[in-house]
Design a protein around this motif. Structure first.
Motif, short mmCIF file in Angstrom:
data_model
loop_
_atom_site.label_atom_id
_atom_site.label_comp_id
_atom_site.label_asym_id
_atom_site.label_seq_id
_atom_site.Cartn_x
_atom_site.Cartn_y
_atom_site.Cartn_z
N TYR A 60 0.83 -1.19 0.00
CA TYR A 60 0.00 0.00 0.00
C TYR A 60 0.87 1.25 0.00
O TYR A 60 1.85 1.33 0.72
CB TYR A 60 -0.90 0.02 1.24
N HIS A 74 -0.93 7.10 0.67
CA HIS A 74 -2.21 7.78 0.44
C HIS A 74 -3.38 6.81 0.28
O HIS A 74 -4.53 7.23 0.24
CB HIS A 74 -2.12 8.73 -0.76
N GLN A 75 -3.09 5.51 0.19
CA GLN A 75 -4.18 4.54 0.03
C GLN A 75 -4.72 4.03 1.36
O GLN A 75 -5.78 3.42 1.42
CB GLN A 75 -3.70 3.36 -0.81
N ILE A 123 -5.90 5.54 4.04
CA ILE A 123 -7.09 6.16 4.62
C ILE A 123 -8.35 5.47 4.09
O ILE A 123 -9.35 5.35 4.78
CB ILE A 123 -7.12 7.68 4.33
N GLN A 124 -8.28 4.96 2.86
CA GLN A 124 -9.44 4.26 2.30
C GLN A 124 -9.69 2.94 3.00
O GLN A 124 -10.79 2.40 2.94
CB GLN A 124 -9.24 4.02 0.80
N GLU A 125 -8.64 2.42 3.64
CA GLU A 125 -8.80 1.17 4.39
C GLU A 125 -9.22 1.46 5.84
O GLU A 125 -9.39 0.55 6.63
CB GLU A 125 -7.48 0.39 4.41
N TYR A 172 -11.88 13.31 1.68
CA TYR A 172 -11.38 13.39 0.30
C TYR A 172 -11.64 12.11 -0.48
O TYR A 172 -11.95 12.15 -1.66
CB TYR A 172 -9.89 13.70 0.32
N CYS A 173 -11.51 10.97 0.17
CA CYS A 173 -11.64 9.70 -0.55
C CYS A 173 -13.06 9.17 -0.58
O CYS A 173 -13.31 8.07 -1.07
CB CYS A 173 -10.72 8.65 0.05
N ARG A 174 -13.99 9.92 0.01
CA ARG A 174 -15.39 9.46 0.00
C ARG A 174 -16.15 10.20 -1.08
O ARG A 174 -15.86 11.35 -1.38
CB ARG A 174 -16.02 9.72 1.36
N HIS A 175 -17.15 9.55 -1.65
CA HIS A 175 -17.86 10.19 -2.75
C HIS A 175 -19.36 10.30 -2.51
O HIS A 175 -20.09 10.78 -3.36
CB HIS A 175 -17.57 9.45 -4.06
N SER A 182 -13.24 10.73 7.71
CA SER A 182 -12.87 9.64 6.80
C SER A 182 -13.49 8.32 7.24
O SER A 182 -13.30 7.31 6.59
CB SER A 182 -11.35 9.51 6.75
N GLY A 232 -5.29 11.02 1.95
CA GLY A 232 -5.54 10.15 0.81
C GLY A 232 -5.28 10.81 -0.53
O GLY A 232 -5.69 10.29 -1.57
#
Lengths: 241, 307
Positions: A75, A78-79, A81-83, A109-112, A158, B189
């Motif tokens: 990983y 920057h990946q 935080i998605q985990e 930022y990583c959520r949509h 997050s 991220g």
């Protein structure tokens, strides 16, 4: 706490980090179970911040880091935080020239999913009404305590599973420290696991379930927070009594 | 009075072009702390590519406005690819090198691009084909051409769009976050390399448009045109406060006005000793003055704040 026996959220084995020729971490083991609040205490330069940075992927390290049953080897930083693996860095890492609201949005930022982001934002504003008052202000104009609240709120945006906090009490007035630690305990009670690094060992052990003592890059003690608080060694070295 | 108004019009047109190019310098500086001295060359490549595309299409019977639009788009795409390539090949490997290394590399890239352009397009001056009818309007004594009106309108539109992008979108927020605190942005991220690449591409797209604007205004293209233009746009960025986007816009317009007014009046003021061909002197006089008296520029912060 027999947390380390149930399947851990985070399992660290023989973690080593070297800066140039200097071995900052000499092979440490750490476990964090789901819902657990674990404190990592130790004096200046013991390797606490290094540990968190290595776990967040900001430093090259060797050893095993298993998180949610997966190895984090491949990983990029920057990946993570998605985990759900999130670090609030030492000094808080606020974006001083972004507004409070924009800082919080950076956490998402990583959520949509726009509507649930907006909901979470309202939740953060309920948790920290001061931030709601100042949402359009530049983050650099906040006091240290408000910045720490914002950094916590931003991390929560997050939806973390494991929150790593580096010295959340640093530079804060005593009243504010109490408030921040109360919040940390509440966050944990809502099911977020926490790995807390603190120089203020007493504070940390009072809110934690378990603790590790880090000295010169090695774990020298690990026990329930209550036993560590009572241990003569810890009292003499870190609690000043 | 007529001279004054005319010089203001000219300065505003020229300043719009400076501002567009200055934005490219300032955006890259804001995010990497690097002066991308190859940026002026991207402007030149933009102009050259557009010229070539126009020459290819001009006999095809397509309406001139469409030809212009196609050449604009192709030129922007080529420049974005060029900007991306420059960053990827020349700057990224030096991301953690001492600051002098990327600076020298930037100058090297600039020379390479100039020489490649010279080999490809030749060393002579080319006429930039004029596609739009060169009607001019009188503006209480001053004359402004339709091309110039178009230049100012497009520049203002693109700059407004850029500000919206920076302040109203997720990408813009990420770009500002990376510029301010890259390691914290990573923790949120943000893919830093991606954001840096986009920054270079955005700046290069603006450069392409600026290249076409200036060529359309003067009707001339030359492989060396990016050099002095780049230096002036850099001056504009410093004047506004390098790293500050609004500063680059204000600095660009201001520098255009200073140059134009200076060139218009230097003859009278020096009793005919200096002519208007001394206009380049003003840009560098401004640069030196800013560096001496207000190094942080007009809109730049005096002290770097870090929480």
């Amino acid at each position: 706490m027999i947390a380390s026996k149930s399947s851990p959220l985070l399992q660290v084995r023989n973690l080593k980090v070297a800066y140039g020729g200097i071995q900052a971490l000499k092979g440490i083991d750490i476990d964090v179970a789901p819902g657990e609040l674990v404190a990592l205490i130790g004096s200046n330069g013991a390797g606490k911040t290094t540990t968190l940075k290595a776990l967040a992927g900001l430093l090259p390290s060797t050893g095993k880091i298993h998180y949610c049953g997966k190895s984090l080897q491949h990983y990029a930083a920057h990946q993570l935080i998605q985990e759900g693996l999130v670090l609030v860095p030492e000094g808080r890492g606020v974006f001083a020239r972004l507004t409070v609201k924009e800082n919080l949005l950076m956490g998402a930022y990583c959520r949509h999913d726009k509507s649930s982001i907006a909901q979470d934002m309202q939740h953060i504003y309920q948790l920290f009404p001061r931030l709601a008052e100042r949402q359009m202000q530049l983050a650099g104009t906040l006091s240290g305590g408000e910045q720490q609240m914002m950094a916590l709120g931003r991390a929560l945006m997050s939806r973390p599973k494991l929150l790593m906090l580096d010295e959340p009490s640093m530079g804060l007035a005593p009243m504010m420290v109490v408030k921040i630690f109360e919040t940390i305990r509440n966050i944990c009670a809502q099911g977020v696991s926490i790995l807390l690094v603190e120089q203020n060992a007493k504070l940390a052990l009072e809110v934690a379930h378990r603790g590790y003592v880090l000295e010169n890059g090695l774990i020298t003690l690990s026990d329930s927070a209550a036993s560590l608080l009572g241990s003569a060694v810890v009292r003499r070295a870190y609690l000043g009594s | 009075m007529d001279t004054l108004l005319q010089q203001i019009v000219n300065g505003f047109v020229q300043g719009s072009v400076y501002a567009m190019v200055a934005l490219g310098y300032t955006m890259v500086y804001g995010i990497l702390g690097l002066i991308n001295f190859a940026h002026g060359e991207v402007v030149m490549v933009g102009a050259m590519v557009a010229m070539s595309v126009i020459h290819l299409l001009i006999g095809s019977g397509l309406p001139p406005l469409l030809v212009l639009l196609i050449s604009l788009i192709i030129s922007m795409v080529v420049c974005m690819a060029l900007g991306y390539g420059i960053e990827r090949i020349a700057y990224r490997p030096l991301r953690n090198a001492p600051r002098l290394a990327p600076l020298i590399t930037a100058i090297g890239v600039s020379m390479v691009l100039q020489n490649l352009a010279m080999m490809f397009w030749g060393r002579e001056y080319h006429a930039f084909p004029s596609l739009l009818p060169n009607n001019s309007h009188r503006l209480s004594g001053a004359i402004i051409t339709e091309v110039q009106i178009l230049i100012v309108l497009i520049a203002l539109g693109m700059m407004g769009g850029l500000l919206l992008l920076m302040h109203r979108t997720r990408l813009g927020r990420a770009m500002r976050a990376v510029a301010e605190n890259p390691s914290a942005a990573v923790l949120m991220g943000v893919n830093i390399n991606g954001v840096i690449a986009i920054t270079f591409m955005l700046g290069s797209a603006l450069a392409a448009v600026a290249g076409i604007m200036i060529s359309a205004n003067y009707g001339i293209v030359h492989y060396y045109m990016g050099s002095i233009l780049g230096l002036k746009a850099f001056t504009a960025a410093v004047l506004g406060g390098i790293g500050n986007m609004r500063g680059a816009m204000v600095g660009g317009l201001l520098l255009g006005l200073i140059e134009s007014l200076g060139a218009g009046y230097i003859g009278d003021l020096s009793g005919g000793f200096f002519g208007s061909h001394y206009q380049d002197v003003f840009a560098f006089f401004v640069l030196i003055s800013v560096l001496i008296f207000r190094p942080s520029g007009l809109l730049g912060e005096r002290v770097a704040e870090r929480a």
